[in-house]
Design an enzyme around this catalytic site. Structure first.
Site, mmCIF file in Angstrom:
data_model
loop_
_atom_site.group_PDB
_atom_site.id
_atom_site.type_symbol
_atom_site.label_atom_id
_atom_site.label_comp_id
_atom_site.label_asym_id
_atom_site.label_seq_id
_atom_site.Cartn_x
_atom_site.Cartn_y
_atom_site.Cartn_z
ATOM 1 N N GLU A 83 0.731 -1.257 -0.025
ATOM 2 C CA GLU A 83 0.067 -0.066 -0.090
ATOM 3 C C GLU A 83 0.995 1.104 0.077
ATOM 4 O O GLU A 83 1.752 1.278 0.940
ATOM 5 C CB GLU A 83 -1.047 0.086 1.412
ATOM 6 C CG GLU A 83 -1.958 0.924 1.028
ATOM 7 C CD GLU A 83 -2.971 0.996 2.296
ATOM 8 O OE1 GLU A 83 -2.873 -0.129 3.006
ATOM 9 O OE2 GLU A 83 -3.448 1.979 2.699
ATOM 10 N N LYS A 261 -6.954 -1.028 11.874
ATOM 11 C CA LYS A 261 -6.263 -1.258 10.736
ATOM 12 C C LYS A 261 -5.250 -0.235 10.308
ATOM 13 O O LYS A 261 -4.325 -0.821 9.813
ATOM 14 C CB LYS A 261 -7.503 -1.332 9.476
ATOM 15 C CG LYS A 261 -6.984 -1.886 8.213
ATOM 16 C CD LYS A 261 -6.347 -1.003 7.118
ATOM 17 C CE LYS A 261 -5.956 -1.328 5.780
ATOM 18 N NZ LYS A 261 -4.966 -0.477 4.938
ATOM 19 N N ASP A 277 4.982 -14.263 11.397
ATOM 20 C CA ASP A 277 3.671 -14.812 11.021
ATOM 21 C C ASP A 277 2.497 -13.613 11.131
ATOM 22 O O ASP A 277 2.186 -13.122 12.252
ATOM 23 C CB ASP A 277 3.241 -15.911 11.993
ATOM 24 C CG ASP A 277 1.771 -16.529 11.507
ATOM 25 O OD1 ASP A 277 0.977 -15.911 10.979
ATOM 26 O OD2 ASP A 277 1.667 -17.781 11.776
#
Ligand code: NAD
Length: 422
Positions: A83, A261, A277
């Site tokens: 992004e 987010k 991870d």
């Protein structure tokens, strides 16, 4: 009728033949097949050992955020993300944190929870008592599984037992608390949980089903704090705007999902760059944000007595420097080297600092100028590239779209046609 996707024996093929099979199956061009087979630094042999049915490698840009001062140390932070704007925003926020000393971060011991689910018990409180009474024996058996971890000062430290009500009746959940040192710990913890399960069945008289790590790593938290002066932020109004934006997120899950987010833009990019991870961290973040029964903000933002802005972030941070892809991906190793760190706790402290910086940048943009202004320049370049602009034309098409406030594919195509003629 389409072809069946049951490509039998696919896994036995060498990578080149897998790509050939796929090329025929989905009709890839020569060019596309060649691109898939150009994996860059992560070679096919390594990729093929990491996951199943490998046909290529998905490249993601890696950049570095600059200006970070964390616990008194200056550093650049590798971030892998597709992004636009995220790395620039983190760097910008890091710069604004410097007048008040940058980021201060701490971590708890790196303790993960391994759950052992026991069902079919009529008298759960008796079972709980008996499991706890045999704690020393159970921990000893768990620790026998991982002499390397023990030699490094880690290992199973404690045992807790909870009783829960479920749609399938009462269950007894035994939880091993394991200090994982510099490992993320899933394999280590799962191995221990599996090993002690027969013992727990014997002691409790119940039946064990699941034996697995929990990603809600409440015993392995990382915390960051930073102060941003009102001058650095652009005035007292901006401070008030950010505190109000935070209050909105803390009170409303629809806003909060996007707020968190934004934090994860920074967090996940560093997690990915270091080969950790990403799903484990995302699962931990959102479950932690909802741990009190209502989804809320991972950060807090307050105005102090001088009118400056104080931000904190607290979240689970199960990252490692050994095991998993951290050890097998050469780019991840380079990322760790760039950070100049020796322990997983240092990595966790950097990651939460970046998460806090990322949140500040987003809130400031939202409160002060609206997010789109900053975003649009980079987005416009991507739109220009997507319609085929190259070289100088990328910036020309992008600049014109931003000036017209029409950052769209159709306008990009028109502008590209016009500008390529002139
Ligand atoms: P691992 O088993 O590869 O490495 C951990 C082991 O390395 C330890 O048990 C220890 O024996 C050894 N070790 C050497 N040096 C060490 C040090 N300095 N500190 C600690 N241990 C050291 O990896 P892991 O961290 O146990 O597992 C991580 C992997 O598990 C990741 O790939 C993750 O994606 C995967 N995984 C995750 C989940 C989940 O999150 N729910 C579930 C299953 C698997």
């Amino acid at each position: 009728m389409g072809k069946s996707s049951e490509l039998s024996g696919f896994y036995k093929l060498p990578v080149t033949d897998r790509v050939k099979t796929l090329k025929e199956f989905v009709g890839l061009s020569e060019e596309e097949a060649a691109l898939l087979q150009k994996p860059g630094a992560l070679g096919f042999d390594a990729a093929n050992r990491m996951v199943e049915n490998v046909i290529g490698v998905m490249p993601v840009p890696m950049g570095v955020a600059v200006n970070f001062l964390i616990n008194g140390r200056d550093l650049v932070v590798p971030m892998a993300i597709e992004e636009p704007s995220v790395i620039a925003a983190a760097s910008n926020a890091a710069k604004m944190s410097r007048p008040k000393g940058g980021f201060h971060a701490t971590t708890t011991e790196p303790v993960m929870i391994g759950q052992i689910q026991v069902v079919g018990i009529k008298d759960p409180n008796r079972a709980r008592f008996e499991i706890l009474a045999q704690k020393a024996e159970i921990l000893k058996h768990a620790n026998a599984q991982d002499p390397v971890l023990i030699s490094l000062g880690g290992g199973a430290r404690d045992l807790e037992v909870r009783i829960i009500e479920t749609s399938q009746g009462t269950m007894v959940i035994a939880e091993l608390l394991v200090d994982c040192r510099d490992a993320m710990g899933a394999n280590a913890v799962n191995t221990m949980a599996e090993a002690v399960a027969p013992l727990i069945e014997k002691i409790s008289g119940g039946r064990v089903y699941l034996r697995i790590i929990s990603n809600l790593a409440v015993k392995r938290l990382a915390r960051a704090k930073a102060i941003f002066t009102k001058e650095a932020l652009g005035g007292a109004d901006v401070v008030d705007g950010i505190v109000n934006a935070y209050a909105f997120a803390a009170a409303d899950p629809y806003r909060c999902a996007t707020h968190n987010k934004g934090i994860m833009n920074g967090v996940t990019a560093v997690v990915l760059a270091t080969g950790n991870d990403t799903r484990a961290i995302e699962a931990g973040a959102h479950s932690y944000a909802a741990r009190l029964g209502r989804y809320t903000s991972l950060t807090t933002w307050e105005k102090d007595e001088s009118g400056d802005l104080v931000g904190t972030l607290e979240m689970p941070m199960a990252v490692g420097l050994v095991g998993g892809a951290t050890a097998s991906n050469p780019i991840a190793k380079i990322a760790v080297k760039i950070l100049g760190i020796k322990t997983a706790r240092e990595l966790a402290e950097i990651i939460v600092s970046v998460g806090l910086a990322q949140n500040l940048a987003a809130l400031r943009a939202l409160a002060a100028e609206g997010i789109q202004r900053g975003h649009m320049g980079l987005h416009a370049r991507n739109v220009a590239i997507s319609v085929g602009a190259t070289g100088d034309l990328i910036d020309k098409v992008a600049a014109q779209m931003v000036a017209e406030r029409k950052v769209r594919m159709d306008r990009a195509k028109e502008l590209l046609a016009e500008l390529s003629k002139s």
